[in-house]
Design an enzyme around this catalytic site. Structure first.
Site, short mmCIF file in Angstrom:
data_model
loop_
_atom_site.label_atom_id
_atom_site.label_comp_id
_atom_site.label_asym_id
_atom_site.label_seq_id
_atom_site.Cartn_x
_atom_site.Cartn_y
_atom_site.Cartn_z
CG PHE A 310 -11.10 -0.39 -10.38
CD1 PHE A 310 -10.56 0.55 -9.52
CD2 PHE A 310 -10.42 -1.58 -10.58
CE1 PHE A 310 -9.37 0.31 -8.87
CE2 PHE A 310 -9.22 -1.83 -9.94
CZ PHE A 310 -8.69 -0.89 -9.08
CG ASP A 311 -18.21 3.20 -12.14
OD1 ASP A 311 -18.80 2.53 -12.99
OD2 ASP A 311 -18.29 4.44 -12.05
#
Length: 632
Positions: A310-311
């Site tokens: 995930f960003d």
């Protein structure tokens, strides 16, 4: 003539069925053998005509299709004067084809519903200032359009006058109306539930977000997975093998009826239709819920994902950060804030917006010689001064020394979970701002759902400082957290874990993270359908609701299971039927074809179940949004 006959297949099937009923009536009631035979002969000829044409067309391109098997069987049945079975086999085959097409059309209902949502007209402002209704194809970029209560928004645009609430379910899958005011973006195909607005057309026709969604879903539903391609290749060899088997049986047994029966029983109809119907239904379910799955291959790969990366900003967090604390090191604070506001005004980054909001009204100067440092910040010339705004790495690159107090402040801000924005003017640090973003509500619960769905590794990669990233990871229970990551660092990390044998899904905003989205096995874009997100990623969530992501993962796993179930049913039926020919006395062409068509119907109905799929233990997306709105 061929096109005409094929276009009347359903009517031919109906006529064939009526003749079969007439034949049985004449045999059992009227006891008229002549009418019995004539009825079945005509029914056989009528029923065989479209099947024979399809067989001929397949042989022209050197393909031995199911139609070839059935046509050969019917010719053989005529040869041994078994008109009754010939008529029933052709009728069942045509009726099965009708049911197959009808049910497949039902699974494609999602794209049909989307297409029907497409606006057809618009109220366009003319040269006189009056609005007139025109066809939506006559609208050009820059035109001013009027949208009334209850009407569909005809194009993607920006509100310039008025306001109201718009139902964006056709874009995002969310049924709760979104408030729109001046400067708000609106999308084609959405519905203005109340209010009246005037909009400026920004994108029209196929260039609108809605147009791209329709195009993507159509392409996805027409695409073929590796499983489908394998079945296509398998069928090319399987159907000739059945012909050879029937020929061998006839040569050794001299029993033509037995050979013909093998041709009918060997038809792989359910095997050919099983995987496509699962894919189409799965993609249709996603489209209804604001989830774009770009094709059958994406479903297969996504269902096997074991690592999700995930960003942070805008993905795990709300993406609307605010300034939490600040420290000043120079004597002229007002001038420093003016220079900072001037530079940040050049950026659309969420941190820049947070800084501007915190500064408020101030003197703004002309910005010159702007240089964007990837993963660092911005360096520019403002009012004759060199101004650097960014992170600690940018300060080091600019050779800006941090005092002991500044270092302590940086450490403290990081421990508090702040993202850092440092401002240096002419080589001296002037301002340190701590920006804090809120973790999305319910995020920890959603991440636990991923683990229950078989995802073993949950990783966050961020350009933020390590302290902030660690804080987010601890709060959400992530397995790994890496900060100070430039876009190229994220790509390198994904390559590294892929080399270890992991199947990786990357979740980002579709803009800064486009290299990682493209590199990952599955790229998932969060956000309201930006151009880059739609083009780069494999899965697009038309809003940033994380429950859509767990739904998407569960849906792909259910679809993959559904495909395996359908293949098992199809192969099992063929094996049982072929075995029954040699080890039972009751099997014949009619029973075999009836069982075949029944198996086709079973796999289709099994695939259709995916249209109603919902992740266990969760509300439907619509229910959740209504409940959220009521709480608010």
């Amino acid at each position: 003539m061929q096109r005409f006959i094929l276009g009347k297949k359903n009517q031919i099937a109906l006529m064939s069925g009526i003749l079969i009923v007439l034949g049985f009536f004449s045999h059992f009631v009227l006891e008229n053998t002549t009418l019995f035979n004539v009825s079945f002969v005509i029914a056989s000829i009528f029923g065989a005509a479209p099947i024979a044409i399809q067989a001929y067309q397949a042989l022209k391109v050197k393909v031995v299709s199911i139609d070839v098997l059935v046509t050969t069987a019917v010719i053989g049945a005529f040869f041994i004067q078994n008109y009754e079975e010939a008529a029933i086999v052709t009728f069942l085959f045509l009726f099965g084809s009708y049911l197959e097409q009808r049910t497949l059309n039902k699974t494609r209902s999602a794209i049909k519903e989307l297409t029907e949502m497409a606006p057809e007209s618009a109220w366009k402002k003319g040269e006189s200032g009056e609005f007139e209704e025109v066809d939506v194809d006559e609208v050009d970029e820059g035109d001013i359009l009027l949208v009334k209560t209850g009407a569909k928004v005809p194009v993607d645009g920006t509100v310039i006058i008025g306001g109201g609430h718009i139902n964006e379910a056709s874009i995002t899958g969310e049924s709760v109306p979104v408030n729109k005011v001046i400067d708000s973006r609106v999308f084609a195909g959405t519905i203005l539930e109340n209010g009246t607005i005037q909009i400026r057309a920004d994108r029209v026709g196929e260039d609108t977000t809605f147009g791209k969604i329709i195009e993507l879903v159509e392409e996805a539903q027409d695409s073929k997975s590796e499983a489908e391609r394998f079945i296509d290749r398998f069928s090319q060899y399987y159907t000739p093998a059945v012909l050879v088997l029937a020929l061998i049986v006839w040569l050794f047994s001299r029993n033509l009826e037995l050979a013909i029966t093998i041709l009918v029983l060997g038809c792989p109809g359910a095997l050919v239709i099983g995987v496509p119907v699962s894919n189409v239904a799965g993609i249709g379910n996603g489209a209804r819920n604001g989830i774009l799955l770009k094709g059958s291959e994406v479903i297969n790969d996504f269902s096997k994902v074991d690592t999700m990366v995930f960003d942070k900003t805008g993905t795990l967090t709300v993406g609307n950060p605010e300034a939490a604390e600040s420290e000043y090191y120079g004597e002229n604070r007002k001038a420093a804030l003016g220079y900072l506001a001037s530079v940040e005004g050049e950026s659309d980054h969420p941190l820049a917006k947070a800084v501007l909001k915190d500064i408020g009204e101030t003197t703004v100067y002309t910005v010159e010689e702007t240089e964007v440092v990837k993963g660092g910040g911005i360096v520019a010339k403002v009012n004759g001064h060199r101004v650097a705004v960014g992170n600690v790495a940018l300060m080091a690159k600019e050779n800006i020394a941090l005092s002991e107090k500044a270092k302590e402040d940086v450490k403290r801000f990081e421990e508090n979970g702040d993202s850092l924005v440092l401002t240096a003017i002419d080589g001296k640090l002037e301002v340190l701002t701590g920006i804090r973003d809120q973790i999305r509500p319910g995020m920890r619960v959603e991440l636990q759902r991923f683990k229950k769905l078989g995802v073993k590794n949950l990783v966050v990669l961020s350009g933020d400082n390590q302290g902030t990233v660690d804080l987010v990871a601890r709060e959400l229970g992530l397995t790994e957290a890496h900060g100070h990551m430039l876009p190229e660092d994220k790509s390198a990390y994904i390559k590294k874990i892929q080399a270890e044998g992991r199947i990786v899904a990357f979740v980002g905003d579709g803009v800064n993270d486009s290299p990682s989205l493209a590199l990952a096995d599955i790229g998932i874009a969060m956000g309201s359908g930006t151009d880059v997100a739609i083009e780069t990623s494999d899965v697009v969530l038309m809003n940033s609701n994380f429950s859509h992501l767990s739904h998407a993962l569960g849906l792909t796993k259910a679809t993959a299971r559904n495909m395996k179930q359908n293949n098992t049913i199809a192969v099992g039926v063929v094996l049982v039927l072929l075995a029954s020919v040699f080890f039972s006395e009751w099997m014949n062409m009619t029973i075999g074809m009836l069982v075949h068509e029944g198996s086709i119907l079973v796999v289709i109905l099994n695939g259709i179940r995916l249209l109603r799929y919902r992740l266990r233990g969760t509300q439907s997306i619509t229910e959740a949004k209504i409940e959220t709105a009521e709480i608010a």
